[in-house]
Motif scaffolding. Structure first.
Motif, PDB file in Angstrom:
ATOM      1  N   ASN A  36       3.275   9.074   4.022  1.00  0.00           N
ATOM      2  CA  ASN A  36       3.437  10.279   3.543  1.00  0.00           C
ATOM      3  C   ASN A  36       3.682  11.065   4.754  1.00  0.00           C
ATOM      4  O   ASN A  36       2.977  12.195   5.371  1.00  0.00           O
ATOM      5  CB  ASN A  36       2.412  10.947   2.762  1.00  0.00           C
ATOM      6  CG  ASN A  36       2.127  10.137   1.383  1.00  0.00           C
ATOM      7  OD1 ASN A  36       2.975  10.302   0.548  1.00  0.00           O
ATOM      8  ND2 ASN A  36       1.010   9.332   1.427  1.00  0.00           N
TER       9      ASN A  36
ATOM     10  N   GLU B 210       6.457   2.453   0.868  1.00  0.00           N
ATOM     11  CA  GLU B 210       6.039   1.276   1.147  1.00  0.00           C
ATOM     12  C   GLU B 210       7.051   0.572   1.966  1.00  0.00           C
ATOM     13  O   GLU B 210       8.273   0.462   1.135  1.00  0.00           O
ATOM     14  CB  GLU B 210       5.375   0.562  -0.042  1.00  0.00           C
ATOM     15  CG  GLU B 210       4.146   1.212  -0.463  1.00  0.00           C
ATOM     16  CD  GLU B 210       3.468   0.124  -1.678  1.00  0.00           C
ATOM     17  OE1 GLU B 210       4.056  -0.710  -2.209  1.00  0.00           O
ATOM     18  OE2 GLU B 210       2.170   0.468  -1.958  1.00  0.00           O
TER      19      GLU B 210
ATOM     20  N   ARG C 113      -0.309   1.143   8.300  1.00  0.00           N
ATOM     21  CA  ARG C 113      -0.159   2.615   8.227  1.00  0.00           C
ATOM     22  C   ARG C 113       0.621   3.544   9.369  1.00  0.00           C
ATOM     23  O   ARG C 113       0.793   2.656  10.128  1.00  0.00           O
ATOM     24  CB  ARG C 113      -1.473   3.349   7.972  1.00  0.00           C
ATOM     25  CG  ARG C 113      -2.497   2.566   6.906  1.00  0.00           C
ATOM     26  CD  ARG C 113      -3.774   3.508   6.876  1.00  0.00           C
ATOM     27  NE  ARG C 113      -3.613   4.697   6.529  1.00  0.00           N
ATOM     28  CZ  ARG C 113      -3.384   5.496   5.284  1.00  0.00           C
ATOM     29  NH1 ARG C 113      -3.383   4.317   4.114  1.00  0.00           N
ATOM     30  NH2 ARG C 113      -3.204   6.693   4.912  1.00  0.00           N
TER      31      ARG C 113
ATOM     32  N   GLY D 192       7.440   3.739  -3.414  1.00  0.00           N
ATOM     33  CA  GLY D 192       7.464   5.125  -3.126  1.00  0.00           C
ATOM     34  C   GLY D 192       8.823   5.321  -2.916  1.00  0.00           C
ATOM     35  O   GLY D 192       9.776   4.817  -3.522  1.00  0.00           O
TER      36      GLY D 192
ATOM     37  N   ASN E 294       7.255   9.881   0.429  1.00  0.00           N
ATOM     38  CA  ASN E 294       6.133   9.913  -0.374  1.00  0.00           C
ATOM     39  C   ASN E 294       5.685   8.605  -0.796  1.00  0.00           C
ATOM     40  O   ASN E 294       6.271   8.137  -1.533  1.00  0.00           O
ATOM     41  CB  ASN E 294       6.722  10.747  -1.852  1.00  0.00           C
ATOM     42  CG  ASN E 294       6.923  11.975  -1.690  1.00  0.00           C
ATOM     43  OD1 ASN E 294       6.008  12.724  -0.516  1.00  0.00           O
ATOM     44  ND2 ASN E 294       7.790  13.030  -1.911  1.00  0.00           N
ATOM     45  N   GLU E 295       4.383   8.178  -0.440  1.00  0.00           N
ATOM     46  CA  GLU E 295       3.848   6.885  -0.899  1.00  0.00           C
ATOM     47  C   GLU E 295       4.685   5.836  -0.462  1.00  0.00           C
ATOM     48  O   GLU E 295       4.955   4.920  -1.273  1.00  0.00           O
ATOM     49  CB  GLU E 295       3.672   7.124  -2.171  1.00  0.00           C
ATOM     50  CG  GLU E 295       2.352   8.001  -2.691  1.00  0.00           C
ATOM     51  CD  GLU E 295       1.258   7.801  -2.082  1.00  0.00           C
ATOM     52  OE1 GLU E 295       0.679   6.818  -1.715  1.00  0.00           O
ATOM     53  OE2 GLU E 295       0.384   8.751  -1.597  1.00  0.00           O
TER      54      GLU E 295
ATOM     55  N   ARG F 158       2.250   0.599   3.997  1.00  0.00           N
ATOM     56  CA  ARG F 158       2.332   1.249   2.909  1.00  0.00           C
ATOM     57  C   ARG F 158       1.695   3.104   2.949  1.00  0.00           C
ATOM     58  O   ARG F 158       0.910   3.109   3.967  1.00  0.00           O
ATOM     59  CB  ARG F 158       1.339   0.459   1.861  1.00  0.00           C
ATOM     60  CG  ARG F 158      -0.036   0.434   2.428  1.00  0.00           C
ATOM     61  CD  ARG F 158      -0.752  -0.684   1.289  1.00  0.00           C
ATOM     62  NE  ARG F 158      -0.449  -2.150   1.648  1.00  0.00           N
ATOM     63  CZ  ARG F 158       0.313  -2.792   0.642  1.00  0.00           C
ATOM     64  NH1 ARG F 158       0.551  -2.130  -0.424  1.00  0.00           N
ATOM     65  NH2 ARG F 158       0.375  -3.936   0.805  1.00  0.00           N
ATOM     66  N   ASN F 159       1.654   3.410   1.925  1.00  0.00           N
ATOM     67  CA  ASN F 159       1.268   4.763   1.761  1.00  0.00           C
ATOM     68  C   ASN F 159       1.622   5.978   2.697  1.00  0.00           C
ATOM     69  O   ASN F 159       0.903   6.411   3.459  1.00  0.00           O
ATOM     70  CB  ASN F 159      -0.345   4.966   1.829  1.00  0.00           C
ATOM     71  CG  ASN F 159      -0.755   3.770   0.556  1.00  0.00           C
ATOM     72  OD1 ASN F 159      -0.313   4.098  -0.555  1.00  0.00           O
ATOM     73  ND2 ASN F 159      -1.980   3.104   0.761  1.00  0.00           N
TER      74      ASN F 159
END
Length: 673
Positions: free
Chosen positions: A342, A323, A518, A377, A320-321, A339-340
């Protein structure tokens, strides 16, 4: 012998008491690209040392053209603060010799020698040498910001990439590559593969990457039992032909064993009878003369399996989120790379993690393996999650002063499952650690042995999630195949980072792409990914050439755009016909006004371009004239002076061209263009 052949004739070579080559022979024709395959320890690297004269044969002859230049990757770790590009450039010995000759000629003010040196520089490719060196660096995974960084600022694996680039800078007539892919990510490997396909010299490569060998070789030399057999074809063809040969050998062995048994029965039955003694004696001689066919040995092949996991949490992991990155040092802030994130990981999934070098693949895996903390996260772990982590650097999870058995004893005591010492010894035996090897310090083991120990430790832990970061780096082909089979039979979840495409194809059924900070699903297969990587490397090489041309003050070609995702354009709002006509009139008037203001500068720019083109043409003609044989000394000296004048004219004209270009851009910007 043909003048351009590489030929080994009846070579025998000992290393200590071991006979690694025994009457070995093979021939490579000019331009052939061959792989040298065989078990670890068979003597492949010793053969390379023989070809480069670091070792001398005990018997036999090595024949190759006397003027052949041999290139290989130096195995030492350079310790210098020299910039990466300059370090790679020094690999071009022809270019370095030409530069040294020019410097000496200019110091002596010798016009004849200056002319000769300029010819040599042109032949060595001086004009684009920096661009070529930087294209090699970018292809092997260095960023543009690293191409001039000091060599000693890079880690060991990166320095080996620098040595590889240095060898490729001037690959010579015979290129020897010993495990060139060990320190490469998949993106750099794909680039290297494409580069080697274009290389037109003779090549001999040692590698345990079957897809790499299939792509770049057409001949396979198999070193086995101190002999070398040549097979026409790549590695896959070799495997097929060798399997057929082994079947034939096994059949011949069986027939010979029947014949031996028949002769032996006759000897045993009649050797005591006087009337049959002579015939029996002839059978004894026949048995002695018979050239024994060796049985096909497969007992040394390595196999293992992962034990059934005790449980399969669903889901295994939920990010979850998330990093990931690494902690800053000496007061610097933390560095977030990805980062980010999910994503969920489910039981039974086989996920291949792709991405260009430095994008964060290993950092992501380390974070999931709890080897480093998340930067932000969180990761939710399923109940009963048991992680088995294979680190890219085996020594991250091994202790160099302890032996394999000590590692297993501690693992069984601290993590489990528990096991008695004899049980642990038997278990290590399945991974080829027998006898005194179980007590040998890990620091003295080979790379392949360390990797096998890490695999043994993973299997013992009975994990339900395997996180594997480049597990094949030091494994031979037999062990790689054993790992592939074990992973395919494994009931848990696999997340795999690897440059071994055969392993990725055989094990993974989905891919994640780590890029631009990402993690996204990659909708395609490995062939699609390779095409994407090649497009990226072409753009990087083209950009390097543009930067080099601009740095030298020449007119730069329009740079090609970097590959981007295609996005459908947003339609503009509808306009009336009258509005569009008025806009066109206003645009035309502006163009006319701008043309009048910029006409003098554009005229001067055209004149500069004409002068530059003529000077470059005269320069090329003069170089061609200077390459002619038997030029009188006085004429050669005059040519050297003319060449120097042309060099100065080209430099000043290019500078003028740059100034006019800037002036034109400023005028156009002032008009709102």
């Amino acid at each position: 012998m043909h003048a351009a052949m590489l030929q080994l004739k009846n070579i025998s070579l000992r290393r200590g008491t071991k006979l690694v080559l025994d009457g070995a022979s093979f021939t490579l024709q000019p331009g052939e690209k061959a792989s040298l395959v065989g078990r670890n320890g068979a003597g492949k690297s010793s053969l390379f040392s023989l070809l480069t004269h670091r070792l001398q044969a005990d018997a036999g002859d090595v024949e190759m053209p006397p003027r052949w230049r041999i290139a290989e990757v130096a195995q030492d770790m350079p310790e210098t603060d020299q910039g990466a590009t300059d370090f790679v450039l020094e690999g071009d010995l022809q270019l370095m010799a030409a530069r040294a000759a020019l410097a000496a000629a200019e110091a002596a003010d010798d016009g004849h020698a200056i002319g000769d040196a300029h010819v040599a520089l042109a032949e060595a490719g001086e004009f684009d040498a920096v661009a070529r060196a930087q294209a090699l660096l970018l292809g092997l995974g260095f960023s543009m910001g690293q191409v001039d960084a000091p060599v000693n600022s890079f880690s060991g694996g990166w320095r080996m990439r620098l040595q590889l680039a240095r060898a490729l800078m001037f690959p010579g007539d015979l290129l020897l590559l010993d495990e060139p892919t060990n320190h490469l990510d998949l993106d750099a490997l794909v680039w290297l593969e494409a580069w080697l396909k274009r290389y037109d010299g003779t090549m001999l490569v040692i590698s345990h990457d079957r897809e790499f060998l299939d792509a770049i070789t057409q001949v396979t030399l198999h070193l086995d039992e101190a002999k070398i057999n040549r097979y026409g074809g790549n590695y896959t063809s070799f495997e097929s032909m060798r399997a057929e040969r082994m079947l034939q050998q096994q059949a011949a062995f069986g027939r010979q064993q029947e014949k031996v048994a028949q002769l032996q029965r006759f000897i045993d039955r009649f050797k005591a009878k006087a009337s049959k003694a002579k015939q029996a004696q002839s059978r004894v001689k026949a048995l002695a003369r018979m050239e024994k066919i060796a049985p096909v040995l497969t007992s040394a092949d390595f196999q293992f399996e992962f034990r059934e996991p005790l449980s399969l949490p669903n889901p295994m992991l939920v990010m979850n989120e998330l990093e990931v990155g690494y902690a800053g040092q000496d007061g610097e802030p933390d560095k977030v790379i990805v980062r980010n994130v999910n994503r969920s990981v489910l039981p039974g999934e086989r996920i291949g993690i792709l991405g260009a070098n430095g994008q964060g693949k290993s950092t992501l895996v380390k974070t999931l393996a709890r080897a480093q903390a998340a930067m932000g996260g969180h990761v939710l772990e399923g109940k009963g999650l048991a992680i088995g982590y294979f680190a890219q650097q085996e020594m991250d999870v091994l202790r160099p002063d302890e032996g394999p058995l000590a590692h297993m004893v501690r693992l069984a005591r601290e993590q489990g499952p528990a096991g008695r010492e004899q049980e642990l010894r038997d278990f290590l035996g399945r991974f080829r650690f027998t006898g005194e090897m179980v007590g040998q310090a890990v620091g003295s083991l080979s790379g392949g042995e360390k990797a096998r120990l890490v695999l043994a430790m993973l299997v013992w832990q009975r994990p339900n999630l395997l996180l594997l970061d480049e597990p094949t780096n030091h494994l031979d082909l037999t062990t790689r195949e054993a790992l592939s089979m074990a992973l395919n039979e494994y009931e848990g979840t696999v997340m795999l980072v690897s440059h071994d495409r055969a392993l990725l194809r055989e094990v993974c059924d989905e891919f994640w792409l780590v890029t631009k900070g990402r993690v996204e699903p990659f909708d395609g297969d490995l062939d699609d990914y390779q095409k994407w990587l090649l497009d990226q490397s072409r753009e990087a090489a083209r950009a390097a050439r543009e930067r080099d041309r601009a740095a030298r003050g020449g007119p730069a070609a329009t740079p090609a755009p970097a590959p981007v995702a295609v996005v459908a354009p947003t339609p503009a709002p509808a306009e009336s016909g009258a509005t569009r006509r008025d806009d066109r009139k206003a645009t035309a008037a502006n163009r006319q006004k701008q043309a009048e203001r910029t006409r003098p500068v554009r005229k001067a720019l055209t004149e500069a371009e004409t002068r530059l083109a003529q000077a470059q043409k005269d320069h090329a003609v003069l170089l061609q004239d200077m390459a002619a044989p038997d030029v009188p000394p006085a004429r050669r000296a005059e040519q050297g002076r003319q060449l120097k004048q042309l060099d100065e004219l080209i430099e000043s004209t290019e500078q003028r061209w740059l100034e006019l270009t800037e002036e034109l851009e400023q005028l156009q910007a002032g008009d709102g263009s």
